[in-house]
Design an enzyme around this catalytic site. Structure first.
Site, PDB file in Angstrom:
ATOM      1  N   ASP A   3       0.857  -1.184   0.000  1.00  0.00           N
ATOM      2  CA  ASP A   3       0.000   0.000   0.000  1.00  0.00           C
ATOM      3  C   ASP A   3       0.898   1.241   0.000  1.00  0.00           C
ATOM      4  OD1 ASP A   3       1.051   0.067   2.522  1.00  0.00           O
ATOM      5  OD2 ASP A   3      -0.855  -0.018   3.584  1.00  0.00           O
ATOM      6  N   GLY A  61       1.108   3.620   2.253  1.00  0.00           N
ATOM      7  CA  GLY A  61       1.556   4.063   3.573  1.00  0.00           C
ATOM      8  C   GLY A  61       0.715   5.193   4.133  1.00  0.00           C
ATOM      9  N   GLN A 116     -11.359   7.737  -5.434  1.00  0.00           N
ATOM     10  CA  GLN A 116     -11.918   8.325  -4.215  1.00  0.00           C
ATOM     11  C   GLN A 116     -13.203   9.065  -4.572  1.00  0.00           C
ATOM     12  OE1 GLN A 116     -11.193   7.751  -1.208  1.00  0.00           O
ATOM     13  NE2 GLN A 116      -9.156   6.807  -1.305  1.00  0.00           N
ATOM     14  N   GLY A 154     -11.443   4.167   0.007  1.00  0.00           N
ATOM     15  CA  GLY A 154     -12.302   4.966   0.888  1.00  0.00           C
ATOM     16  C   GLY A 154     -13.537   4.249   1.387  1.00  0.00           C
ATOM     17  N   ASP A 161      -8.557  -7.299  -0.031  1.00  0.00           N
ATOM     18  CA  ASP A 161      -7.581  -7.525   1.034  1.00  0.00           C
ATOM     19  C   ASP A 161      -8.234  -7.162   2.354  1.00  0.00           C
ATOM     20  OD1 ASP A 161      -7.257  -4.440   0.672  1.00  0.00           O
ATOM     21  OD2 ASP A 161      -6.173  -4.920   2.508  1.00  0.00           O
ATOM     22  N   CYS A 215     -14.716 -28.709   5.437  1.00  0.00           N
ATOM     23  CA  CYS A 215     -13.421 -28.115   5.072  1.00  0.00           C
ATOM     24  C   CYS A 215     -12.354 -29.211   4.977  1.00  0.00           C
ATOM     25  CB  CYS A 215     -13.025 -27.075   6.105  1.00  0.00           C
ATOM     26  SG  CYS A 215     -11.410 -26.317   5.800  1.00  0.00           S
ATOM     27  N   CYS A 273      -9.020 -28.616   5.052  1.00  0.00           N
ATOM     28  CA  CYS A 273      -7.712 -28.098   5.451  1.00  0.00           C
ATOM     29  C   CYS A 273      -7.064 -28.998   6.505  1.00  0.00           C
ATOM     30  CB  CYS A 273      -7.810 -26.656   5.945  1.00  0.00           C
ATOM     31  SG  CYS A 273      -8.202 -26.454   7.689  1.00  0.00           S
ATOM     32  N   CYS A 303      -8.894 -28.885   9.958  1.00  0.00           N
ATOM     33  CA  CYS A 303     -10.188 -29.574  10.047  1.00  0.00           C
ATOM     34  C   CYS A 303     -10.043 -31.081   9.864  1.00  0.00           C
ATOM     35  CB  CYS A 303     -11.161 -28.993   9.034  1.00  0.00           C
ATOM     36  SG  CYS A 303     -11.587 -27.280   9.437  1.00  0.00           S
ATOM     37  N   HIS A 354      -6.708 -22.218   9.068  1.00  0.00           N
ATOM     38  CA  HIS A 354      -8.046 -22.577   8.599  1.00  0.00           C
ATOM     39  C   HIS A 354      -8.742 -21.385   7.943  1.00  0.00           C
ATOM     40  CE1 HIS A 354     -12.236 -23.838   8.444  1.00  0.00           C
ATOM     41  NE2 HIS A 354     -12.498 -22.665   8.992  1.00  0.00           N
TER      42      HIS A 354
HETATM   43 ZN   LIG Z   1     -10.479 -25.989   7.895  1.00  0.00          ZN
END
Ligand SMILES: [Zn+2]
Ligand SMILES: [Zn+2]
Lengths: 436, 401
Positions: free
Chosen positions: A91, A93, A188, A215, A265, A303, A305, A308, A333
């Site tokens: 970014d 800053g 903006q 913004g 993000d 899930c 992952c 999990c 996770h």
């Molecule tokens: Zn998971």
């Protein structure tokens, strides 16, 4: 321009694309986890690759404080410094200064702030922001903009918008590595459609590699938020990536993608993990809650992952907020969940299944709400009495199916504002996100 | 459990092989049991565990006290005990109440009904029946019996009481035991040679699978420790393994091995990691490794000695080399000292993750070297060399002061 953006599939305004950056070929829509100080809290770069992270965000303000951009540059750039082979975004800053330091002041020259090191007044100009970001070396760098909270109205919003446009020229002029780094401009203009329009046009004239909608996520209501996103995505060029800054709630990402945005993000998935909250298809799961102590199910049975597959809610419950491992496992996770959401958005758009995906996504959240309403002891959405009241009204005094049909209608005919359900949807999301 | 001592060097130091119930690999001893927090290493997540040397890293030590708050015995049983709860299926688990970090024996509140511990959930009195409940829900592969551990400075009378209680609790625990795990009988006796011998002789009479030696690292000096250790080990049968708590430093481990100990815990690694230290002593065992280009005064300034470095030191700010050149741990293969220095400066958790990985890897290497030395019958030379280098360093530091 150091990127290629190829749209692979569309569904109305939603699009799935391949974004080729100097360090990685990404699939959009995509979520970028925030690695403020050159690391995503508690995860190794190997784990991030395994989870499927494509771009990581670094915060210029923090990196400039420590270890400094000079050092990063001397050691070969941030990719090498943190050993991250995939893409990075930094970014400008400016936002961090304004939000972290109350003594920051914005003038035509730049952002003046008090140094957190020695208290002396310092100045961050557009030129300097770009210079620092050039040294850090991310694939995508952001222009310094004049950020105003969306809750502020009046001439300050207009001033900030025009200043952002003046600063973009200074940023472009200062950018020394346009063949290796992509400078994104930031739209903006607060909640004012006229100002947003002027800003979009101004930035598009500069033919930048990509555009961000800035913004937002500053406390505005969801109705206004979506209107701004919808307006900007409609006006931005089709062949350039669109990044909605600071957006990270799963529902917001789904909605913004429906409106034609590509990148997001947010610190939310990792921050909420440190407080013991897991993201699940039904919304959120608070692992700190006492009911978790005897729950031998995985966080999310659907899930796949590492967490999990191996751990029960009960075990995670005894780790969270007390042991480092608790936030490590939950961050893992949560990021996995966000990456899966990104992949699902991408593939459902390509396969022409986007409305079905959205319907399923919403229905899962809705189902749990229904449980909460029928007073089944439910660990999700514990403290939203107000929301429950609103929802209760809709559930028992309107037709449930009709409501979902309306949502489908909204997503398949993403023309704003046409459907009656939008104000309601807006209040829904507002309460959901507030409870986080 | 199966254990066989296979080689001896210089009298008592011995190398052997240990096979634990749920761990499919035979682990060579002397071995390091990885200390855990609630069953997992403090910072190394379970998906990173396989990157550590295998099978050396497959022995984990757990403290049942970590589960007092948060998880009921019933829930742990429902999940199916340690391997299932932790998602670690090819690992062996050893349960010992004291973790030497946050759970320590508190002998003043211990009474005839049970042993007292200072824990993160306050002071807890653990009675044999409660302890055995924990063991039967956790189902570790081996567990040490409840002990009344006392520091070095207690009276002869208190020392005698601690041995009496520990032996009684051993009988209680074994009577109450409902699990198939192997029992390591606890041996205490503080800093009294007679009590150490008496306790060892009493425990040997019981049908235990091995021995857990408690009451060390609680204020005794290194000089008196060796005699105390041998007072115990000389009374133990050779065919059963011996585990100890409270010896962590390399020189302490070497002393323990010289006295015939087989199993150690890794709390030392935790303390190193928390302090920002990384182990760097050479693992070839012979070569001197004091870098010539670092002057004496620098050595004392940067908090490094001959075994470790502190990565918080500013001299590592721009150091793009790995912690140890040629180390094949995840950390050294992927990251520089400069990056870890930055992570420590900004208090990022990844610093501890990377340090714990390297330090564990390195310490497991140290144990491997020790085993080689024993097998080749040169343990005492190896130990002398290691201690000599430490002395060199102390001399160096003294000269430069
Ligand atoms: Zn998971
Ligand atoms: Zn290493």
């Amino acid at each position: 321009m150091a990127l290629r953006f190829e749209i692979l599939g569309r569904f109305n305004r939603a699009r799935a694309a391949q974004l080729t950056l100097p360090h990685f070929v990404c699939q959009t829509p995509l979520f970028m986890p925030v690695g403020t100080q050159g690391t995503i809290k508690g995860l190794t770069t190997n784990q991030l690759e395994e989870i499927g992270c494509q771009i990581i965000l670094g915060n210029t303000y923090h990196l400039e404080l420590r270890p400094t951009s000079e050092l990063i540059d001397e050691l070969g750039g941030l990719h090498k410094f943190m050993n991250w082979p995939r893409a990075l975004l930094t970014d400008s800053g400016g936002f961090q200064m304004v939000s972290l330091l109350h003594l920051a002041d914005i003038t035509e020259e730049g952002v003046t702030f008090q140094s957190p090191v020695d208290g002396k007044p310092m100045l961050l100009t557009p030129e300097e922001s770009i210079q620092i970001q050039n040294r850090i070396g991310a694939d995508i760098i952001m222009a310094l903009d004049d950020v105003v909270r969306t809750t502020i109205t009046g001439p300050r919003v207009e001033e900030a918008m025009y200043r952002t446009l003046r600063w973009i020229d200074r940023c472009i002029a200062a950018h020394k590595r346009p063949n290796e780094q992509n400078l994104f401009g930031i739209v903006q203009g607060g909640l004012d459609p006229v100002l947003r329009d002027i800003c979009v046009k101004g930035l598009v004239d500069r033919n930048l590699p990509g555009y961000a909608i800035g913004g937002l996520s500053g406390g505005e209501d969801k109705d206004s938020f979506w209107r701004v996103v919808a307006q900007c995505t409609a006006a931005l060029p089709e062949d350039k990536p669109r990044y909605v800054m600071g957006v990270g709630y799963p529902l917001d990402i789904v909605v913004c993608s429906a409106l034609g945005a590509d990148m997001y993000d947010c610190v939310y998935p990792t921050r909420t993990a440190r407080f013991g909250t897991a993201l699940v298809p039904e919304g959120v799961l608070k692992l700190k809650h006492k009911a978790m102590a005897d729950d031998v199910r995985p966080i999310d049975p659907t899930c796949r992952c590492m967490v999990c597959k191996n751990y029960t809610r009960a075990y995670i419950h005894c780790l969270v907020t007390k042991d480092a491992m608790g936030s490590q496992l939950l961050s893992y996770h949560n990021l996995y969940y966000m990456m899966k959401l990104s992949r699902d958005l991408h593939s459902s758009i390509i396969q022409g299944q986007f409305p079905e995906f959205v319907r399923k996504f919403l229905r899962k959240m809705v189902l749990v709400l229904e449980m909460a309403l029928t007073f089944v002891p439910c660990i999700f959405f514990i403290n939203f009495s107000l929301f429950c009241f609103v929802f209760c009204f809709f559930f028992f005094f309107t037709n449930h199916e009709l409501f979902l049909v309306n949502l489908d209608h909204f997503f398949t005919n993403a023309e704003l504002p046409t459907s009656n359900c939008i104000p309601f949807l807006a209040s829904w999301s507002f309460h959901v996100t507030k409870s986080h | 459990m199966k254990f066989a001592a296979q080689a001896w060097s210089n009298g008592r130091a011995r190398a052997g092989v240990l096979q634990l119930g749920s761990c499919p690999y035979a682990i060579e001893t002397p071995a390091l049991l990885l200390s855990t927090r609630k069953g997992l290493p403090t910072f190394v997540s379970p998906d990173l565990l396989p990157s550590l040397p295998s099978p050396d890293s497959h022995l984990l030590q757990i403290s049942p006290l970590h589960f007092v708050e948060g998880l009921s015995s019933k829930t742990i049983s429902n999940i199916g005990g340690l391997p299932k709860m932790l998602g670690l299926h090819e690992y062996g688990f050893a349960a010992v109440l004291r973790d030497s970090v946050v759970c320590l024996p508190e002998c003043d509140s211990t009474n005839k009904t049970g042993a007292s511990f200072e824990t993160p959930c306050g002071r807890l009195l653990i009675k044999p029946v409660e302890y055995m409940e924990m063991i039967s829900s956790l189902k570790p592969d081996l567990w040490a019996t409840l002990a009344d551990e006392v520091p070095a400075w207690v009276s002869e009378k208190r020392n005698r009481t601690s041995v009496d209680r520990t032996v009684k609790w051993l009988d209680d625990c074994m009577r109450l035991s409902m699990t198939g795990g192997d029992v390591f009988g606890a041996i205490v006796g503080g800093s009294s040679i007679e009590e150490r011998q008496r306790c060892a002789q009493e425990v040997v009479r019981r049908s235990v699978s091995g021995f857990w030696i408690g009451g060390f690292g609680l204020g005794e000096s290194m000089d008196e420790r060796f005699t105390l250790l041998t007072a115990v080990t000389d009374n133990l049968p050779a065919e059963k393994p011996r585990q100890i708590c409270g010896l962590g430093l390399p020189e302490e481990v070497l002393q323990g091995i010289a006295a015939g100990i087989d199993l150690f815990d890794s709390t030392y690694i935790y303390h190193l990691t928390i302090g920002g230290f990384a182990l760097t002593f050479p693992l070839d065992g012979i070569k001197r490794h004091v870098s010539k280009h670092v002057s004496h005064s620098q050595l004392s300034d940067i908090g490094r000695d001959h075994t470790k470095i502190n990565l918080k030191a500013t001299i590592y700010r721009k150091d793009t080399s790995p912690i140890v050149d040629g180390c094949n741990c995840y950390t050294c293969q992927n990251h520089t000292k400069a990056y870890i220095n930055h992570l420590l400066n900004v208090h990022e958790m990844l610093a501890q993750i990377l340090l714990e990985i390297h330090n564990t890897h390195h310490y497991l290497g140290f144990f491997r070297m020790i085993r080689e030395a024993i097998h080749e019958g040169r343990f005492e030379q190896f130990r002398q060399k290691f201690i000599e280098r430490s002395c060199d360093h102390i001399l160096t530091a003294a000269l430069s002061a």
